[in-house]
Design a protein around this motif. Structure first.
Motif, PDB file in Angstrom:
ATOM      1  N   THR A   1     -89.644 -32.542  27.522  1.00 48.88           N
ATOM      2  CA  THR A   1     -88.686 -31.741  26.760  1.00 48.88           C
ATOM      3  C   THR A   1     -89.387 -30.666  25.924  1.00 48.88           C
ATOM      4  O   THR A   1     -88.986 -29.496  25.980  1.00 48.88           O
ATOM      5  N   PRO A   2     -90.450 -30.972  25.157  1.00 48.45           N
ATOM      6  CA  PRO A   2     -91.127 -29.898  24.429  1.00 48.45           C
ATOM      7  C   PRO A   2     -91.776 -28.874  25.370  1.00 48.45           C
ATOM      8  O   PRO A   2     -91.813 -27.672  25.070  1.00 48.45           O
ATOM      9  N   LEU A   3     -92.281 -29.337  26.506  1.00 47.39           N
ATOM     10  CA  LEU A   3     -92.889 -28.429  27.468  1.00 47.39           C
ATOM     11  C   LEU A   3     -91.853 -27.443  28.007  1.00 47.39           C
ATOM     12  O   LEU A   3     -92.108 -26.248  28.093  1.00 47.39           O
TER      13      LEU A   3
ATOM     14  N   VAL B   1     -91.891 -23.311  27.551  1.00 49.66           N
ATOM     15  CA  VAL B   1     -91.833 -22.450  28.728  1.00 49.66           C
ATOM     16  C   VAL B   1     -90.634 -21.513  28.651  1.00 49.66           C
ATOM     17  O   VAL B   1     -90.734 -20.319  28.984  1.00 49.66           O
ATOM     18  N   LEU B   2     -89.506 -21.971  28.201  1.00 54.24           N
ATOM     19  CA  LEU B   2     -88.324 -21.116  28.089  1.00 54.24           C
ATOM     20  C   LEU B   2     -88.526 -20.024  27.030  1.00 54.24           C
ATOM     21  O   LEU B   2     -88.105 -18.888  27.224  1.00 54.24           O
ATOM     22  N   VAL B   3     -89.160 -20.379  25.926  1.00 58.42           N
ATOM     23  CA  VAL B   3     -89.434 -19.367  24.896  1.00 58.42           C
ATOM     24  C   VAL B   3     -90.380 -18.300  25.445  1.00 58.42           C
ATOM     25  O   VAL B   3     -90.175 -17.093  25.241  1.00 58.42           O
ATOM     26  N   LEU B   4     -91.441 -18.707  26.163  1.00 61.13           N
ATOM     27  CA  LEU B   4     -92.353 -17.734  26.758  1.00 61.13           C
ATOM     28  C   LEU B   4     -91.644 -16.860  27.788  1.00 61.13           C
ATOM     29  O   LEU B   4     -91.888 -15.654  27.865  1.00 61.13           O
ATOM     30  N   LEU B   5     -90.760 -17.446  28.573  1.00 58.70           N
ATOM     31  CA  LEU B   5     -90.010 -16.684  29.563  1.00 58.70           C
ATOM     32  C   LEU B   5     -89.147 -15.617  28.889  1.00 58.70           C
ATOM     33  O   LEU B   5     -89.104 -14.469  29.329  1.00 58.70           O
TER      34      LEU B   5
END
Length: 171
Positions: free
Chosen positions: A24-26, A30-34
């Protein structure tokens, strides 16, 4: 059993230790970086392509002397055009330049431009477009005048600046 001695009790875990990675944290990272890359990418594509000429280093060779046949267009701070120090009205600019360029060979149709620092950029663009319409094959920008150049009737000093006005005579 005696009171002074306590019996150790081992507590058996109800389940085996969890050795799986919590994703879940991963996924959040990843979504924030995207999202960051999606926002930044369009901003990176707004570049202006500039073709920069390659430079050649020549040692101890003086620059070529300016030719009387060169065409130099000056745009002064008021937006007036001059061709080889001769003031030209804007309406006659393209026609006069076309006559001068028609007398030259096709590979010698070169026009140099010098604009005053305070000149309107739009006037310079109009001068460039007019030279191209008049038949110029190569357009060049001059940053400083040659030593023997004449700026509207005054002789330039060796550093390329116009001469200082003469001092008033003393009685």
């Amino acid at each position: 059993m005696s009171r002074g001695h306590k019996q150790r009790q081992w507590v058996k875990p109800a389940s085996a230790p969890n050795s799986e990675i919590n994703v879940t944290p991963l996924v959040d990272v990843v979504l924030v970086l995207l999202i960051i890359f999606m926002v930044v990418t369009p901003l990176l594509e707004k570049d202006i392509l500039v073709r920069v000429p390659e430079t050649e280093v020549e040692e101890n060779q003086p620059p070529p002397e300016p030719d009387d046949q060169q065409i130099v267009v000056q745009v002064d701070k008021s937006g007036a055009y001059s061709i080889n120090t001769e003031q030209i009205p804007a309406s006659d600019y393209v026609a006069r330049l076309k006559r001068m360029l028609n007398a030259k060979k096709p590979d010698e149709k070169v026009v140099f431009f010098m604009a005053d620092d305070a000149a309107n950029y739009g006037k310079l663009v109009v001068a460039l477009d007019g030279a191209r319409a008049a038949g110029a094959k190569i357009l060049g920008m001059a940053t400083e005048l040659p030593q023997n150049a004449v700026i509207q009737g005054t002789q330039a000093t060796p550093d390329g600046a116009p001469p200082a006005p003469p001092a008033p005579p003393t009685p």
